[in-house]
Design a protein around this motif. Structure first.
Motif: not given
Length: 278
Positions: A176-181, A265-270
């Motif tokens: 949902e936040r544009g990131i693949i786990l 930081v980007e991972a946390y904020e996104r």
């Protein structure tokens, strides 16, 4: 407080009440070495991200949190009797799973389709457990049957169910936040009542592979929000380090340290939608 243990990244203390204070340092490890210098704010980022994820996962599995910590890099936790298995879920092929697939056509005994590449999405997420090796040694993949032999069938089934459920929730929120786990490793243990409980960190860049969704392209290593950037630098000609030499890696250049911090930081904020203030 009584100091109990220091690992490559975390320090563990016992409080007067018999609880545990888990402190995430800014240390960064790669290839079984603790690197220098440290990554500023890394401990606080990972701790705050874990706290956020514990809240998102509380309807799936209880966690070990037990109180308010004294600072941003610490967690006050209930002690757990840890399961002697690393619980890993994979939705994509990368890292050690990719190497195992190329060798055996399977990961932790789970047969996968032919023709998969680096970064390929799997038909469905799979539970790929491994041993929990002593400090300085490598975890080794094990089959589900081997997990059953170690902990019994009922517990093995629960480990698989919880691990895949945590992965599914994490993957859904991340996408949902544009990131693949791509994959994740979780730590489970029994509390004083014998209930399987989530401990340590969860769904952080140190325990998971996060990739930008809009840059995903199977067939090669993916850009990531984890310490893969550091691994890539260490194995590049620029570092001058021979991984097989037995010598410690060289110090990280300032640019590598800063770019690594920015990725965390980007991972946390996104993922959380919150600004990291340090």
């Amino acid at each position: 407080m009584k100091h109990l243990h220091s690992g490559k990244v975390r320090d563990l203390y016992e409080t007067d009440e018999g609880l545990l204070l888990m402190v995430a340092s800014d240390r960064l490890s790669a290839f079984d070495y603790v690197l220098e210098p440290e990554i500023p704010d890394k401990g606080a980022i990972l701790t705050q991200l874990s706290l956020w994820w514990f809240e998102q996962l509380k309807d799936i599995v209880p966690n070990h949190l037990a109180g308010t910590a004294p600072d941003a890099r610490s967690m006050v936790c209930r002690p757990l009797r840890m399961v002697p298995v690393e619980c890993v879920a994979r939705g994509y092929l990368a890292g050690g799973g990719l190497a195992e697939y190329r060798r055996d056509g399977a990961v932790s005994g789970v047969r996968l389709p032919q023709g998969l590449e680096d970064g390929s999405r799997l038909p469905e997420p799979v539970f790929t457990p491994s041993t929990k090796a002593p400090l300085g040694e490598h975890d080794e993949p094990i089959s589900f049957d081997e997990v059953v032999a170690r902990v019994g069938e009922e517990t093995a089934e629960e480990l698989r169910r919880i691990t895949l459920a945590v992965y599914a929730r994490g993957a859904e929120i991340a996408r949902e936040r544009g990131i693949i786990l791509a994959d994740t490793k979780i730590e489970l243990g029994w509390d004083s009542n014998g209930v399987l409980t989530l401990g340590d960190e969860v769904l952080t860049p140190d325990s998971s592979r996060f990739w930008p969704l809009d840059e995903w392209e199977p067939g090669h290593a993916q850009p990531s929000f984890d310490k893969q950037y550091v691994r890539n630098w260490l194995t590049s000609p620029e570092s001058g380090w021979d991984k097989s030499s037995g010598e410690a890696p060289p110090p990280l250049p300032d640019e590598v340290v800063e770019r690594t911090r920015r990725r965390y930081v980007e991972a946390y904020e996104r993922l959380t939608g919150h600004s990291f203030t340090g």
